[in-house]
Design a protein around this motif. Structure first.
Motif, PDB file in Angstrom:
ATOM      1  N   ARG A 264       7.792   6.406 -14.819  1.00 28.01           N
ATOM      2  CA  ARG A 264       8.452   6.057 -13.558  1.00 28.01           C
ATOM      3  C   ARG A 264       7.439   5.431 -12.611  1.00 28.01           C
ATOM      4  NH1 ARG A 264      10.743  10.930 -11.331  1.00 28.01           N
ATOM      5  NH2 ARG A 264       8.791  11.130 -10.204  1.00 28.01           N
ATOM      6  N   LEU A 265       7.816   4.317 -12.013  1.00 26.68           N
ATOM      7  CA  LEU A 265       6.936   3.601 -11.088  1.00 26.68           C
ATOM      8  C   LEU A 265       7.015   4.283  -9.722  1.00 26.68           C
ATOM      9  CD1 LEU A 265       7.865  -0.044 -12.116  1.00 26.68           C
ATOM     10  CD2 LEU A 265       5.966   1.374 -12.940  1.00 26.68           C
ATOM     11  N   ASP A 266       5.948   5.040  -9.376  1.00 27.28           N
ATOM     12  CA  ASP A 266       5.933   5.816  -8.139  1.00 27.28           C
ATOM     13  C   ASP A 266       4.940   5.310  -7.105  1.00 27.28           C
ATOM     14  OD1 ASP A 266       7.935   7.653  -8.811  1.00 27.28           O
ATOM     15  OD2 ASP A 266       6.521   8.936  -9.873  1.00 27.28           O
ATOM     16  N   ALA A 267       3.960   4.509  -7.530  1.00 26.62           N
ATOM     17  CA  ALA A 267       2.932   4.032  -6.598  1.00 26.62           C
ATOM     18  C   ALA A 267       3.578   3.181  -5.512  1.00 26.62           C
ATOM     19  CB  ALA A 267       1.860   3.237  -7.338  1.00 26.62           C
ATOM     20  N   PRO A 268       3.123   3.334  -4.262  1.00 27.37           N
ATOM     21  CA  PRO A 268       3.741   2.600  -3.149  1.00 27.37           C
ATOM     22  C   PRO A 268       3.686   1.077  -3.297  1.00 27.37           C
ATOM     23  CG  PRO A 268       2.005   4.089  -2.356  1.00 27.37           C
ATOM     24  CD  PRO A 268       2.050   4.194  -3.845  1.00 27.37           C
ATOM     25  N   GLU A 269       2.719   0.557  -4.037  1.00 30.71           N
ATOM     26  CA  GLU A 269       2.611  -0.901  -4.168  1.00 30.71           C
ATOM     27  C   GLU A 269       3.660  -1.509  -5.102  1.00 30.71           C
ATOM     28  OE1 GLU A 269      -0.449   0.835  -7.089  1.00 30.71           O
ATOM     29  OE2 GLU A 269       0.098   1.223  -5.021  1.00 30.71           O
ATOM     30  N   HIS A 270       4.400  -0.672  -5.826  1.00 33.38           N
ATOM     31  CA  HIS A 270       5.438  -1.201  -6.718  1.00 33.38           C
ATOM     32  C   HIS A 270       6.628  -1.701  -5.914  1.00 33.38           C
ATOM     33  CE1 HIS A 270       3.469  -0.092 -10.374  1.00 33.38           C
ATOM     34  NE2 HIS A 270       3.463   1.185 -10.070  1.00 33.38           N
ATOM     35  N   GLU A 271       7.069  -2.895  -6.267  1.00 33.02           N
ATOM     36  CA  GLU A 271       8.236  -3.486  -5.610  1.00 33.02           C
ATOM     37  C   GLU A 271       9.492  -2.667  -5.909  1.00 33.02           C
ATOM     38  OE1 GLU A 271      10.574  -7.576  -6.359  1.00 33.02           O
ATOM     39  OE2 GLU A 271       8.447  -7.815  -5.894  1.00 33.02           O
ATOM     40  N   ARG A 272       9.554  -2.089  -7.099  1.00 38.00           N
ATOM     41  CA  ARG A 272      10.737  -1.329  -7.528  1.00 38.00           C
ATOM     42  C   ARG A 272      10.370   0.127  -7.761  1.00 38.00           C
ATOM     43  NH1 ARG A 272      13.346  -4.865 -12.165  1.00 38.00           N
ATOM     44  NH2 ARG A 272      14.835  -3.155 -12.171  1.00 38.00           N
ATOM     45  N   SER A 273       9.868   0.763  -6.746  1.00 31.12           N
ATOM     46  CA  SER A 273       9.490   2.173  -6.846  1.00 31.12           C
ATOM     47  C   SER A 273      10.692   3.004  -7.290  1.00 31.12           C
ATOM     48  CB  SER A 273       8.975   2.670  -5.491  1.00 31.12           C
ATOM     49  OG  SER A 273       8.438   3.956  -5.623  1.00 31.12           O
TER      50      SER A 273
END
Length: 87
Positions: free
Chosen positions: A42-51
């Motif tokens: 799961r993309l959780d880092a704040p820099e991900h466009e689609r968190s």
């Protein structure tokens, strides 16, 4: 003899933590008919466009080397994997 094309691939997800070197550590092992075929993260880092979306960190077997899209839901991911694992 049964027609194998009509048999649905059973995809099971198992929660796991993944060492990615980033805050993205919530993952799922992806099992297809009892065999490990991938790892979703799961993309959780704040820099991900689609968190909150899901990324195929690793593909194995028929999914090895396949460029997967980013999935909005786990249902989208398992549907995509079932289609790729057919035949």
């Amino acid at each position: 003899m049964a027609d194998q094309d009509n048999v649905e691939t059973l995809v099971v997800l198992q929660p796991v933590s993944v060492e990615t070197g980033s805050p993205d550590q919530a993952g799922m092992l992806v099992m297809a008919n009892g065999l490990l075929v991938g790892v979703l993260v799961r993309l959780d880092a704040p820099e991900h466009e689609r968190s909150g979306a899901w990324f195929m960190e690793v593909g194995l077997g028929r999914l090895a080397g396949v460029r997967a899209p980013v999935f909005d839901t786990l249902e989208d991911a398992t549907r995509w994997m079932r289609q790729r694992l057919k035949g």
